[in-house]
Design a protein around this motif. Structure first.
Motif, PDB file in Angstrom:
ATOM      1  N   UNK A 140     -12.769  -2.427  -5.602  1.00 10.53           N
ATOM      2  CA  UNK A 140     -12.002  -1.199  -5.335  1.00 10.53           C
ATOM      3  C   UNK A 140     -11.348  -1.241  -3.957  1.00 10.53           C
ATOM      4  N   UNK A 141     -12.099  -1.702  -2.966  1.00 12.32           N
ATOM      5  CA  UNK A 141     -11.589  -1.742  -1.595  1.00 12.32           C
ATOM      6  C   UNK A 141     -10.459  -2.757  -1.441  1.00 12.32           C
ATOM      7  N   UNK A 142     -10.599  -3.895  -2.093  1.00  8.42           N
ATOM      8  CA  UNK A 142      -9.553  -4.924  -1.977  1.00  8.42           C
ATOM      9  C   UNK A 142      -8.254  -4.465  -2.649  1.00  8.42           C
ATOM     10  N   UNK A 143      -8.377  -3.766  -3.771  1.00  9.27           N
ATOM     11  CA  UNK A 143      -7.180  -3.218  -4.427  1.00  9.27           C
ATOM     12  C   UNK A 143      -6.490  -2.208  -3.517  1.00  9.27           C
ATOM     13  N   UNK A 144      -7.303  -1.355  -2.890  1.00  8.78           N
ATOM     14  CA  UNK A 144      -6.760  -0.342  -1.980  1.00  8.78           C
ATOM     15  C   UNK A 144      -6.116  -1.007  -0.767  1.00  8.78           C
ATOM     16  N   UNK A 145      -6.737  -2.086  -0.276  1.00 13.71           N
ATOM     17  CA  UNK A 145      -6.207  -2.789   0.891  1.00 13.71           C
ATOM     18  C   UNK A 145      -4.822  -3.378   0.601  1.00 13.71           C
ATOM     19  N   UNK A 146      -4.630  -3.910  -0.594  1.00 14.43           N
ATOM     20  CA  UNK A 146      -3.321  -4.473  -0.979  1.00 14.43           C
ATOM     21  C   UNK A 146      -2.241  -3.399  -0.976  1.00 14.43           C
ATOM     22  N   UNK A 147      -2.597  -2.217  -1.469  1.00 23.03           N
ATOM     23  CA  UNK A 147      -1.635  -1.105  -1.516  1.00 23.03           C
ATOM     24  C   UNK A 147      -1.279  -0.643  -0.105  1.00 23.03           C
ATOM     25  N   UNK A 149      -1.586  -2.256   2.736  1.00 24.87           N
ATOM     26  CA  UNK A 149      -0.939  -3.307   3.538  1.00 24.87           C
ATOM     27  C   UNK A 149       0.581  -3.281   3.391  1.00 24.87           C
ATOM     28  N   UNK A 150       1.050  -2.795   2.243  1.00 26.83           N
ATOM     29  CA  UNK A 150       2.498  -2.770   1.987  1.00 26.83           C
ATOM     30  C   UNK A 150       3.198  -1.613   2.698  1.00 26.83           C
ATOM     31  N   UNK A 151       2.401  -0.687   3.230  1.00 27.54           N
ATOM     32  CA  UNK A 151       2.977   0.488   3.881  1.00 27.54           C
ATOM     33  C   UNK A 151       3.008   0.304   5.401  1.00 27.54           C
TER      34      UNK A 151
END
Length: 363
Positions: A140-147, A149-151
């Motif tokens: 869950x945390x890695x998915x959130x981190x990818x999102x 990071x793009x901002x």
């Protein structure tokens, strides 16, 4: 305000036996501790509190209503649950929605009940379950981190820090409940409903012969729990099943006493779940009913009033307050008031466990 605990553990550790005993106990004692089944694996149980009956006796209350806790029996977890093994996805979805975890651990030998790993080793079993929980949070945390990071947003600095820190912590094999976070990062953690941040009570299921004296496995679990600042309780699911079907209260109490116990294990499990949620109980008492209510520790008086009704919080004026000890010592509200033990507390008053309130408010 509702709070709940999810019962988790490996298959064949006694989860469902304990949950079924809880259901039977509550059904048999509906007058004292109500329990209703919402779904086959969800129930609402009253939190045992002798103080409530003492208040009701003095107030001559027609009804007694305990504060309540929702208990959820979650499907047994197996190794690989985070990858969808067994009922993995269903399990993880259910546990994510709970406020705290009751982790049932097998601490008994029985050749008739197969252990999923072939032998009894409670610390290994705990680590198997918790590894799956850590892997689920990590995903869950890695998915959130990818999102995130793009901002390119400077306001996300705290969130990015929290994600990096938490991922490193989990990859080191540590539960997020052991990670201290600054207040701004804690806000993000709360919003993600992370499983390994939830408080845990380890419930050691033992044979009947070990329920009063414990055994070497339960001692290991107790040490393990202490190392994480969590609690542990020893129960025997087999004994609780027997207690649950007893209708006669005297017979039941005699049986519990004969085992060297002061109260049933299930009472301690329910209250333990309540404690790990960091809750306090306050009371209202009068001729119609005596009732226990729940609020978070360190809550202020208006928030407690809001537990009863949102209008009480919105129009809060003050709280007529008597401590439980004073209410009992001076035989009720009139006696406590005459002795100068009733206080008028305002909006900044922090609720103490056992406060007996009468709220004044404007609608």
């Amino acid at each position: 305000m509702g709070f709940n605990c999810g019962i988790v553990g490996l298959p064949n550790v006694g989860k469902s036996t304990l949950f079924n005993a809880l259901t039977q106990t509550a059904a048999a004692q509906a007058m004292n501790y109500p329990f209703c089944t919402i779904e086959p694996n969800i129930g609402i149980v009253g939190v045992p509190d002798p103080r409530l009956f003492n208040l009701a006796r003095i107030a001559k209350s027609a009804k007694i209503i305990p504060t309540q806790l929702e208990i959820i029996d979650i499907a047994g977890l197996v190794k690989g649950a985070s990858d969808g093994e067994g009922l993995g996805n269903q399990f993880l979805g259910h546990i994510r929605s709970t406020d705290a975890i009751l982790h049932i651990v097998r601490c008994f030998e029985n050749s008739d009940i197969t252990h999923v790993h072939g032998n009894v080793d409670p610390i290994r079993d705990i680590e198997v379950v918790e590894t799956e929980l850590m892997l689920a949070d990590l995903e869950s945390l890695k998915k959130k981190q990818l999102v995130v990071a793009k901002k390119n947003n400077p306001e996300l600095t705290a969130e990015k820090s929290f994600l990096a820190k938490s991922i490193d912590w989990l990859e080191a094999g540590k539960m997020l409940s052991q990670l201290s976070l600054p207040k701004d990062e804690e806000i993000f953690a709360s919003s993600m409903h992370l499983i390994t941040k939830k408080p845990i009570l380890y419930v050691c299921n033992v044979n009947e012969s070990d329920v009063a004296t414990e055994n070497h496995w339960t001692k290991k679990v107790t040490e393990f729990a202490r190392s994480r600042n969590f609690g542990s309780i020893v129960v025997s699911a087999a004994i609780e099943s027997e207690i649950a079907i007893m209708d006669d209260e005297i017979e039941k109490n005699e049986y519990i006493t004969s085992l060297g116990l002061v109260e049933s294990g299930l009472s301690r499990v329910i209250r333990g779940g309540y404690d790990i949620l960091n809750l306090v109980t306050f009371f209202t008492a009068g001729p119609q009913e005596s009732r226990a209510w729940t609020t978070q520790k360190n809550a202020k008086a208006p928030a407690a009033a809001g537990v009863i009704h949102t209008d009480f919080e919105r129009g809060f004026i003050c709280a007529e307050t008597i401590s439980y000890d004073d209410y009992i010592a001076f035989e009720g509200e009139a006696g406590a008031k005459a002795a100068g033990k009733m206080r008028l507390e305002g909006k900044e008053y922090v609720v103490n466990d056992g406060d007996v309130f009468h709220f004044r408010f404007n609608i």
